[in-house]
Scaffold this motif. Sequence first.
Motif, PDB file in Angstrom:
ATOM      1  N   ILE A 297       0.849  -1.184   0.000  1.00 34.73           N
ATOM      2  CA  ILE A 297       0.000   0.000   0.000  1.00 34.73           C
ATOM      3  C   ILE A 297       0.891   1.243   0.000  1.00 34.73           C
ATOM      4  O   ILE A 297       1.780   1.388   0.833  1.00 34.73           O
ATOM      5  N   VAL A 298       0.646   2.141  -0.952  1.00 30.87           N
ATOM      6  CA  VAL A 298       1.390   3.402  -1.061  1.00 30.87           C
ATOM      7  C   VAL A 298       0.866   4.367  -0.005  1.00 30.87           C
ATOM      8  O   VAL A 298      -0.343   4.546   0.131  1.00 30.87           O
ATOM      9  N   LYS A 299       1.766   5.005   0.718  1.00 30.01           N
ATOM     10  CA  LYS A 299       1.380   5.947   1.760  1.00 30.01           C
ATOM     11  C   LYS A 299       1.909   7.360   1.504  1.00 30.01           C
ATOM     12  O   LYS A 299       1.810   8.218   2.355  1.00 30.01           O
ATOM     13  N   ASP A 300       2.448   7.600   0.344  1.00 33.27           N
ATOM     14  CA  ASP A 300       3.027   8.893  -0.013  1.00 33.27           C
ATOM     15  C   ASP A 300       1.927   9.858  -0.479  1.00 33.27           C
ATOM     16  O   ASP A 300       1.379   9.694  -1.567  1.00 33.27           O
ATOM     17  N   PRO A 301       1.600  10.885   0.330  1.00 33.46           N
ATOM     18  CA  PRO A 301       0.514  11.800  -0.032  1.00 33.46           C
ATOM     19  C   PRO A 301       0.762  12.530  -1.351  1.00 33.46           C
ATOM     20  O   PRO A 301      -0.177  12.811  -2.087  1.00 33.46           O
ATOM     21  N   LEU A 302       2.017  12.815  -1.674  1.00 31.35           N
ATOM     22  CA  LEU A 302       2.305  13.510  -2.939  1.00 31.35           C
ATOM     23  C   LEU A 302       1.977  12.622  -4.138  1.00 31.35           C
ATOM     24  O   LEU A 302       1.432  13.088  -5.135  1.00 31.35           O
ATOM     25  N   PHE A 303       2.283  11.343  -4.046  1.00 30.64           N
ATOM     26  CA  PHE A 303       1.927  10.422  -5.127  1.00 30.64           C
ATOM     27  C   PHE A 303       0.411  10.266  -5.216  1.00 30.64           C
ATOM     28  O   PHE A 303      -0.171  10.291  -6.306  1.00 30.64           O
ATOM     29  N   LEU A 304      -0.241  10.118  -4.066  1.00 30.07           N
ATOM     30  CA  LEU A 304      -1.685   9.890  -4.047  1.00 30.07           C
ATOM     31  C   LEU A 304      -2.476  11.084  -4.584  1.00 30.07           C
ATOM     32  O   LEU A 304      -3.601  10.924  -5.051  1.00 30.07           O
ATOM     33  N   GLN A 305      -1.900  12.282  -4.548  1.00 31.36           N
ATOM     34  CA  GLN A 305      -2.573  13.492  -5.033  1.00 31.36           C
ATOM     35  C   GLN A 305      -2.485  13.655  -6.547  1.00 31.36           C
ATOM     36  O   GLN A 305      -3.206  14.455  -7.126  1.00 31.36           O
TER      37      GLN A 305
ATOM     38  N   ALA B 147      -8.243   1.939  -4.844  1.00 31.21           N
ATOM     39  CA  ALA B 147      -7.957   2.564  -6.131  1.00 31.21           C
ATOM     40  C   ALA B 147      -6.546   2.175  -6.559  1.00 31.21           C
ATOM     41  O   ALA B 147      -5.691   1.851  -5.728  1.00 31.21           O
ATOM     42  N   ALA B 148      -6.301   2.215  -7.859  1.00 32.44           N
ATOM     43  CA  ALA B 148      -5.006   1.793  -8.396  1.00 32.44           C
ATOM     44  C   ALA B 148      -3.843   2.597  -7.817  1.00 32.44           C
ATOM     45  O   ALA B 148      -2.756   2.049  -7.613  1.00 32.44           O
ATOM     46  N   ASN B 149      -4.072   3.878  -7.527  1.00 30.38           N
ATOM     47  CA  ASN B 149      -2.962   4.663  -6.980  1.00 30.38           C
ATOM     48  C   ASN B 149      -2.533   4.157  -5.602  1.00 30.38           C
ATOM     49  O   ASN B 149      -1.400   4.372  -5.181  1.00 30.38           O
ATOM     50  N   MET B 150      -3.402   3.446  -4.912  1.00 28.28           N
ATOM     51  CA  MET B 150      -3.053   2.893  -3.604  1.00 28.28           C
ATOM     52  C   MET B 150      -2.020   1.777  -3.715  1.00 28.28           C
ATOM     53  O   MET B 150      -1.393   1.411  -2.714  1.00 28.28           O
ATOM     54  N   ILE B 151      -1.837   1.224  -4.919  1.00 24.56           N
ATOM     55  CA  ILE B 151      -0.803   0.202  -5.119  1.00 24.56           C
ATOM     56  C   ILE B 151       0.286   0.725  -6.063  1.00 24.56           C
ATOM     57  O   ILE B 151       1.031  -0.042  -6.655  1.00 24.56           O
ATOM     58  N   GLY B 152       0.338   2.040  -6.218  1.00 25.29           N
ATOM     59  CA  GLY B 152       1.434   2.653  -6.971  1.00 25.29           C
ATOM     60  C   GLY B 152       1.214   2.793  -8.461  1.00 25.29           C
ATOM     61  O   GLY B 152       2.172   3.013  -9.199  1.00 25.29           O
ATOM     62  N   VAL B 153      -0.031   2.683  -8.917  1.00 25.38           N
ATOM     63  CA  VAL B 153      -0.325   2.781 -10.351  1.00 25.38           C
ATOM     64  C   VAL B 153      -1.282   3.944 -10.585  1.00 25.38           C
ATOM     65  O   VAL B 153      -2.378   3.962 -10.037  1.00 25.38           O
TER      66      VAL B 153
ATOM     67  N   THR C 121     -21.367  10.266   6.338  1.00 25.10           N
ATOM     68  CA  THR C 121     -20.684   9.007   6.625  1.00 25.10           C
ATOM     69  C   THR C 121     -19.296   9.298   7.177  1.00 25.10           C
ATOM     70  O   THR C 121     -18.878  10.450   7.255  1.00 25.10           O
ATOM     71  N   GLU C 122     -18.596   8.274   7.541  1.00 26.92           N
ATOM     72  CA  GLU C 122     -17.221   8.390   8.011  1.00 26.92           C
ATOM     73  C   GLU C 122     -16.384   7.424   7.189  1.00 26.92           C
ATOM     74  O   GLU C 122     -16.838   6.333   6.842  1.00 26.92           O
ATOM     75  N   GLU C 123     -15.174   7.818   6.885  1.00 29.15           N
ATOM     76  CA  GLU C 123     -14.351   7.020   5.983  1.00 29.15           C
ATOM     77  C   GLU C 123     -12.912   7.013   6.467  1.00 29.15           C
ATOM     78  O   GLU C 123     -12.441   7.957   7.084  1.00 29.15           O
ATOM     79  N   SER C 124     -12.204   5.934   6.178  1.00 31.69           N
ATOM     80  CA  SER C 124     -10.772   5.885   6.456  1.00 31.69           C
ATOM     81  C   SER C 124     -10.094   5.285   5.228  1.00 31.69           C
ATOM     82  O   SER C 124     -10.747   4.823   4.303  1.00 31.69           O
ATOM     83  N   CYS C 125      -8.757   5.278   5.255  1.00 31.14           N
ATOM     84  CA  CYS C 125      -8.008   4.846   4.076  1.00 31.14           C
ATOM     85  C   CYS C 125      -6.756   4.091   4.530  1.00 31.14           C
ATOM     86  O   CYS C 125      -6.111   4.497   5.505  1.00 31.14           O
ATOM     87  N   LEU C 126      -6.424   3.025   3.839  1.00 34.53           N
ATOM     88  CA  LEU C 126      -5.196   2.293   4.159  1.00 34.53           C
ATOM     89  C   LEU C 126      -3.956   3.106   3.862  1.00 34.53           C
ATOM     90  O   LEU C 126      -2.903   2.901   4.461  1.00 34.53           O
ATOM     91  N   SER C 127      -4.070   4.047   2.921  1.00 32.10           N
ATOM     92  CA  SER C 127      -2.917   4.837   2.504  1.00 32.10           C
ATOM     93  C   SER C 127      -2.642   6.037   3.403  1.00 32.10           C
ATOM     94  O   SER C 127      -1.516   6.524   3.458  1.00 32.10           O
ATOM     95  N   LEU C 128      -3.666   6.523   4.088  1.00 28.52           N
ATOM     96  CA  LEU C 128      -3.527   7.739   4.889  1.00 28.52           C
ATOM     97  C   LEU C 128      -3.959   7.481   6.331  1.00 28.52           C
ATOM     98  O   LEU C 128      -4.871   6.694   6.581  1.00 28.52           O
ATOM     99  N   GLU C 129      -3.340   8.167   7.261  1.00 33.63           N
ATOM    100  CA  GLU C 129      -3.683   8.027   8.676  1.00 33.63           C
ATOM    101  C   GLU C 129      -4.966   8.777   8.994  1.00 33.63           C
ATOM    102  O   GLU C 129      -5.296   9.782   8.365  1.00 33.63           O
ATOM    103  N   GLY C 130      -5.691   8.303   9.990  1.00 31.83           N
ATOM    104  CA  GLY C 130      -6.866   9.017  10.490  1.00 31.83           C
ATOM    105  C   GLY C 130      -8.155   8.609   9.796  1.00 31.83           C
ATOM    106  O   GLY C 130      -8.191   7.691   8.983  1.00 31.83           O
ATOM    107  N   VAL C 131      -9.195   9.341  10.149  1.00 37.38           N
ATOM    108  CA  VAL C 131     -10.537   9.066   9.611  1.00 37.38           C
ATOM    109  C   VAL C 131     -10.988  10.242   8.796  1.00 37.38           C
ATOM    110  O   VAL C 131     -10.703  11.379   9.069  1.00 37.38           O
TER     111      VAL C 131
END
Length: 91
Positions: free
Chosen positions: A5-13, A45-51, A81-91
């Motif tokens: 799982i990609v955790k880089d916010p710059l890539f995810l943006q 989403a694909a960006n969560m695995i680096g694509v 609703t409330e949502e969280s993400c494997l790539s980013l910390e928090g809710v």
Amino acid sequence: MIRQIVKDPLFLQQKSDPATEADKQVIVDLIDTLNANMDRCVGMAANMIGVRKQIIVVAVGPFVIPMVNPVIIKKSEKYETEESCLSLEGV
């Protein structure tokens, strides 16, 4: 193949490109990675695995549904609703 799982916010943006026929393996990798994280995840989403491609997969009960180049065609009212993400910390 289960991907990290990609955790880089710059890539995810970054904006994702439309998917093509050549991106079939990305769908397989997304499904494998979602299945490996099903205890804490219902969609990826694909960006969560680096694509950087416009591909998502969503678990609906026992089914995993891939969506390639999805487009929101309608919205109606506000949905709380409330949502969280494997790539980013928090809710």
